[in-house]
Design an enzyme around this catalytic site. Sequence first.
Site, PDB file in Angstrom:
ATOM      1  N   CYS A 116      82.305  55.226 -39.241  1.00  0.00           N
ATOM      2  CA  CYS A 116      82.216  53.945 -39.926  1.00  0.00           C
ATOM      3  C   CYS A 116      81.695  52.842 -38.997  1.00  0.00           C
ATOM      4  O   CYS A 116      80.608  52.945 -38.456  1.00  0.00           O
ATOM      5  CB  CYS A 116      83.576  53.599 -40.532  1.00  0.00           C
ATOM      6  SG  CYS A 116      83.513  52.483 -41.935  1.00  0.00           S
ATOM      7  N   HIS A 117      82.471  51.798 -38.766  1.00  0.00           N
ATOM      8  CA  HIS A 117      82.055  50.673 -37.923  1.00  0.00           C
ATOM      9  C   HIS A 117      82.257  50.940 -36.422  1.00  0.00           C
ATOM     10  O   HIS A 117      81.905  50.096 -35.598  1.00  0.00           O
ATOM     11  CB  HIS A 117      82.827  49.404 -38.302  1.00  0.00           C
ATOM     12  CG  HIS A 117      82.416  48.827 -39.627  1.00  0.00           C
ATOM     13  ND1 HIS A 117      82.859  49.344 -40.825  1.00  0.00           N
ATOM     14  CD2 HIS A 117      81.612  47.781 -39.934  1.00  0.00           C
ATOM     15  CE1 HIS A 117      82.349  48.635 -41.816  1.00  0.00           C
ATOM     16  NE2 HIS A 117      81.585  47.684 -41.315  1.00  0.00           N
TER      17      HIS A 117
END
Length: 194
Positions: A116-117
Amino acid sequence: MTWPSTTLTGRTIAFLVAPYGVEQAELTSPWQAVAESGGTPRLLSTAEGRVQAVRHRAPGDTFAVDALVAGADPADYAGLVLPGGVANPDRLRLDRSAVAFVHAFCTAGRPVAAICHAAWTLIEADAVRGRTLTSWPSLRTDLVNAGAHWVDEPVHVCHDGPGPLVTSRNPGDLPLFEDAFVTEFAHATAKRRR
């Protein structure tokens, strides 16, 4: 998903998160995958005590920190997992000890998994240049500007660098992400022992 019980036996895997903002599913599900495959997960953070997870924007559970990243040695770990959440990697990339740990881990050729991030932390550690990876879609421009090749895939394993880099886009990709990083961690450690 079930892994052979001996896959990571005797291996310690670092999970690095900030004191606040890790996406709970991206911490707990990979943690369980490591434990079920025989490995020992350890939670590293930039502060002692407990970290506060989130479930999207709502507060989640808290988790006890095993060690400070400032005193951690990458050589003590067979793999590194970087869970996401928006606030978590944003805070990690501002912490010199966290960035230095990730940089040292990557340049030593040890396997890293990020979802993800979490790629923000890899960017700050100068660990994406020349690599192919995936992430949450909004990080595409950041990754390309940092010299990476971005792909939109549930999981991508890149061997074009010092060590394996396993990346995924979001919590929906967790089963594939976990299968890929457990396999890469096991293979990388087996190669090191030869």
